[in-house]
Write a protein that holds these residues in place. Structure first.
Motif, PDB file in Angstrom:
ATOM      1  N   ALA A 116      17.825  23.206  27.279  1.00  0.00           N
ATOM      2  CA  ALA A 116      18.789  22.674  26.314  1.00  0.00           C
ATOM      3  C   ALA A 116      18.136  22.491  24.944  1.00  0.00           C
ATOM      4  O   ALA A 116      18.748  22.783  23.905  1.00  0.00           O
ATOM      5  N   GLN A 117      16.906  22.039  24.935  1.00  0.00           N
ATOM      6  CA  GLN A 117      16.191  21.815  23.676  1.00  0.00           C
ATOM      7  C   GLN A 117      16.014  23.111  22.895  1.00  0.00           C
ATOM      8  O   GLN A 117      16.141  23.123  21.664  1.00  0.00           O
ATOM      9  N   PHE A 118      15.756  24.222  23.610  1.00  0.00           N
ATOM     10  CA  PHE A 118      15.482  25.494  22.936  1.00  0.00           C
ATOM     11  C   PHE A 118      16.659  26.469  22.988  1.00  0.00           C
ATOM     12  O   PHE A 118      16.524  27.606  22.548  1.00  0.00           O
ATOM     13  N   GLY A 119      17.798  26.025  23.505  1.00  0.00           N
ATOM     14  CA  GLY A 119      18.981  26.882  23.535  1.00  0.00           C
ATOM     15  C   GLY A 119      18.804  28.127  24.382  1.00  0.00           C
ATOM     16  O   GLY A 119      19.318  29.197  24.035  1.00  0.00           O
ATOM     17  N   VAL A 120      18.114  28.002  25.498  1.00  0.00           N
ATOM     18  CA  VAL A 120      17.835  29.151  26.361  1.00  0.00           C
ATOM     19  C   VAL A 120      19.089  29.556  27.134  1.00  0.00           C
ATOM     20  O   VAL A 120      19.736  28.722  27.769  1.00  0.00           O
ATOM     21  N   THR A 121      19.418  30.845  27.075  1.00  0.00           N
ATOM     22  CA  THR A 121      20.582  31.344  27.808  1.00  0.00           C
ATOM     23  C   THR A 121      20.212  32.380  28.861  1.00  0.00           C
ATOM     24  O   THR A 121      21.078  32.805  29.628  1.00  0.00           O
ATOM     25  N   TYR A 122      18.959  32.815  28.909  1.00  0.00           N
ATOM     26  CA  TYR A 122      18.563  33.752  29.961  1.00  0.00           C
ATOM     27  C   TYR A 122      18.324  32.974  31.260  1.00  0.00           C
ATOM     28  O   TYR A 122      18.097  31.757  31.248  1.00  0.00           O
ATOM     29  N   PRO A 123      18.368  33.647  32.410  1.00  0.00           N
ATOM     30  CA  PRO A 123      18.249  32.950  33.699  1.00  0.00           C
ATOM     31  C   PRO A 123      16.908  32.234  33.846  1.00  0.00           C
ATOM     32  O   PRO A 123      15.862  32.769  33.478  1.00  0.00           O
ATOM     33  N   ILE A 124      16.986  31.029  34.413  1.00  0.00           N
ATOM     34  CA  ILE A 124      15.789  30.256  34.716  1.00  0.00           C
ATOM     35  C   ILE A 124      15.736  30.031  36.224  1.00  0.00           C
ATOM     36  O   ILE A 124      16.676  29.495  36.823  1.00  0.00           O
ATOM     37  N   LEU A 125      14.641  30.441  36.835  1.00  0.00           N
ATOM     38  CA  LEU A 125      14.433  30.262  38.269  1.00  0.00           C
ATOM     39  C   LEU A 125      13.362  29.209  38.493  1.00  0.00           C
ATOM     40  O   LEU A 125      12.437  29.065  37.690  1.00  0.00           O
ATOM     41  N   LEU A 126      13.478  28.472  39.601  1.00  0.00           N
ATOM     42  CA  LEU A 126      12.623  27.320  39.857  1.00  0.00           C
ATOM     43  C   LEU A 126      11.634  27.607  40.975  1.00  0.00           C
ATOM     44  O   LEU A 126      12.016  27.698  42.146  1.00  0.00           O
ATOM     45  N   ASP A 127      10.383  27.757  40.601  1.00  0.00           N
ATOM     46  CA  ASP A 127       9.321  27.983  41.591  1.00  0.00           C
ATOM     47  C   ASP A 127       8.720  26.628  41.963  1.00  0.00           C
ATOM     48  O   ASP A 127       7.593  26.297  41.600  1.00  0.00           O
ATOM     49  N   THR A 128       9.485  25.837  42.703  1.00  0.00           N
ATOM     50  CA  THR A 128       9.080  24.458  42.981  1.00  0.00           C
ATOM     51  C   THR A 128       7.844  24.373  43.862  1.00  0.00           C
ATOM     52  O   THR A 128       7.060  23.427  43.747  1.00  0.00           O
ATOM     53  N   SER A 129       7.635  25.335  44.747  1.00  0.00           N
ATOM     54  CA  SER A 129       6.463  25.310  45.625  1.00  0.00           C
ATOM     55  C   SER A 129       5.226  25.907  44.961  1.00  0.00           C
ATOM     56  O   SER A 129       4.098  25.669  45.409  1.00  0.00           O
ATOM     57  N   GLY A 130       5.427  26.707  43.930  1.00  0.00           N
ATOM     58  CA  GLY A 130       4.315  27.384  43.276  1.00  0.00           C
ATOM     59  C   GLY A 130       3.890  28.670  43.961  1.00  0.00           C
ATOM     60  O   GLY A 130       2.952  29.334  43.519  1.00  0.00           O
ATOM     61  N   ALA A 131       4.579  29.065  45.046  1.00  0.00           N
ATOM     62  CA  ALA A 131       4.178  30.250  45.806  1.00  0.00           C
ATOM     63  C   ALA A 131       4.313  31.535  44.993  1.00  0.00           C
ATOM     64  O   ALA A 131       3.462  32.427  45.078  1.00  0.00           O
ATOM     65  N   VAL A 132       5.386  31.641  44.214  1.00  0.00           N
ATOM     66  CA  VAL A 132       5.593  32.857  43.421  1.00  0.00           C
ATOM     67  C   VAL A 132       4.561  32.932  42.294  1.00  0.00           C
ATOM     68  O   VAL A 132       3.981  33.994  42.025  1.00  0.00           O
ATOM     69  N   SER A 133       4.297  31.802  41.651  1.00  0.00           N
ATOM     70  CA  SER A 133       3.276  31.773  40.607  1.00  0.00           C
ATOM     71  C   SER A 133       1.915  32.162  41.181  1.00  0.00           C
ATOM     72  O   SER A 133       1.132  32.862  40.537  1.00  0.00           O
ATOM     73  N   GLN A 134       1.642  31.724  42.402  1.00  0.00           N
ATOM     74  CA  GLN A 134       0.381  32.087  43.049  1.00  0.00           C
ATOM     75  C   GLN A 134       0.329  33.589  43.298  1.00  0.00           C
ATOM     76  O   GLN A 134      -0.699  34.235  43.082  1.00  0.00           O
ATOM     77  N   ALA A 135       1.440  34.160  43.771  1.00  0.00           N
ATOM     78  CA  ALA A 135       1.476  35.594  44.050  1.00  0.00           C
ATOM     79  C   ALA A 135       1.255  36.408  42.783  1.00  0.00           C
ATOM     80  O   ALA A 135       0.660  37.492  42.826  1.00  0.00           O
ATOM     81  N   TYR A 136       1.718  35.885  41.653  1.00  0.00           N
ATOM     82  CA  TYR A 136       1.535  36.573  40.375  1.00  0.00           C
ATOM     83  C   TYR A 136       0.234  36.162  39.678  1.00  0.00           C
ATOM     84  O   TYR A 136       0.000  36.547  38.541  1.00  0.00           O
ATOM     85  N   ARG A 137      -0.578  35.364  40.356  1.00  0.00           N
ATOM     86  CA  ARG A 137      -1.920  35.016  39.906  1.00  0.00           C
ATOM     87  C   ARG A 137      -1.933  34.324  38.549  1.00  0.00           C
ATOM     88  O   ARG A 137      -2.783  34.595  37.702  1.00  0.00           O
ATOM     89  N   THR A 138      -0.990  33.403  38.344  1.00  0.00           N
ATOM     90  CA  THR A 138      -0.996  32.661  37.080  1.00  0.00           C
ATOM     91  C   THR A 138      -2.210  31.752  36.974  1.00  0.00           C
ATOM     92  O   THR A 138      -2.580  31.339  35.867  1.00  0.00           O
ATOM     93  N   GLY A 139      -2.830  31.440  38.111  1.00  0.00           N
ATOM     94  CA  GLY A 139      -4.018  30.605  38.083  1.00  0.00           C
ATOM     95  C   GLY A 139      -5.210  31.287  37.443  1.00  0.00           C
ATOM     96  O   GLY A 139      -6.173  30.624  37.049  1.00  0.00           O
TER      97      GLY A 139
END
Length: 214
Positions: A154-177
């Motif tokens: 809302a603060q940045f007026g984002v209209t593209y889809p936002i998905l919630l990686d609550t467990s962090g599993a997807v971020s781990q698979a993409y090696r964001t660490g």
């Protein structure tokens, strides 16, 4: 009775046993550390299947028919993008393979990340400019609740889809660490990763990308 002589070398077990022993120990330590790095950062398993999924969300298997590379999915350029299914901030859960046939720009972010906040207006502008060109911008929020993500969008007026990686599993698979947040991944219409942007993606990079895409 014969008196027992005292041990004249009481510390002999602690004596230096030569360079071979020291080098052997060092080699063992290096091997263990190297294996640990490979296991946590470079193996393909977390990116390839359902091991990290919970309740149908997280990393999910990519059907062979949707993998043109002949190699397991991995977060590397030239490899099939790891497939996933996540709850969306608005609407029902979405999976990456739903966007097959379109270029996809995956942006991994969190509200506490300064560079993420700095790049979001540019991502929104890029989304608005390319909306009718078959290019999907998808934000993947890393381990924050829906209320926090909604306040950010809302603060940045984002209209593209936002998905919630609550467990962090997807971020781990993409090696964001490895490189930290933000990280942006360009996936082609065949589902293959073409480019990985570490750190804030700039407007110049987005403009260059816009010029190159059909």
């Amino acid at each position: 009775m014969t008196d027992q002589l005292p041990d004249e070398r009481p510390q002999r077990r602690r004596e230096y046993s030569g360079p071979a022993s020291t080098l052997g120990l060092a080699a063992l330590v290096i091997a263990v550390v190297g294996f640990a790095l490979w296991w946590f950062e470079f193996r393909d398993d977390p990116s390839a299947g359902t091991a990290n999924s919970a309740g149908g969300l997280g990393v999910i298997a990519l059907p062979d028919a949707l993998n043109p590379t002949g190699q397991p999915p991995a977060a590397r350029e030239g490899r099939a993008a790891p497939n996933f299914r996540l709850a969306a901030l608005e609407g029902g859960p979405r999976s990456l393979d739903e966007f097959r046939g379109s270029w996809v720009l995956l942006n991994f972010w969190a509200s506490w990340c300064g560079p993420c906040r700095a790049e979001t207006p540019d991502l929104q502008e890029f989304h608005s400019r390319t909306l009718d060109r078959g290019i999907a911008v998808i934000g993947v929020n890393q381990q924050e609740d829906a209320a926090t993500a909604r306040q950010f969008t809302a603060q940045f007026g984002v209209t593209y889809p936002i998905l919630l990686d609550t467990s962090g599993a997807v971020s781990q698979a993409y090696r964001t660490g490895v490189g930290g947040l933000p990280m942006t991944v360009l996936v082609d219409p065949q589902g293959v990763i073409q480019r990985i942007y570490l750190g804030r993606i700039t407007w110049d990079q987005l403009s260059e990308l816009e010029a190159q895409l059909p």
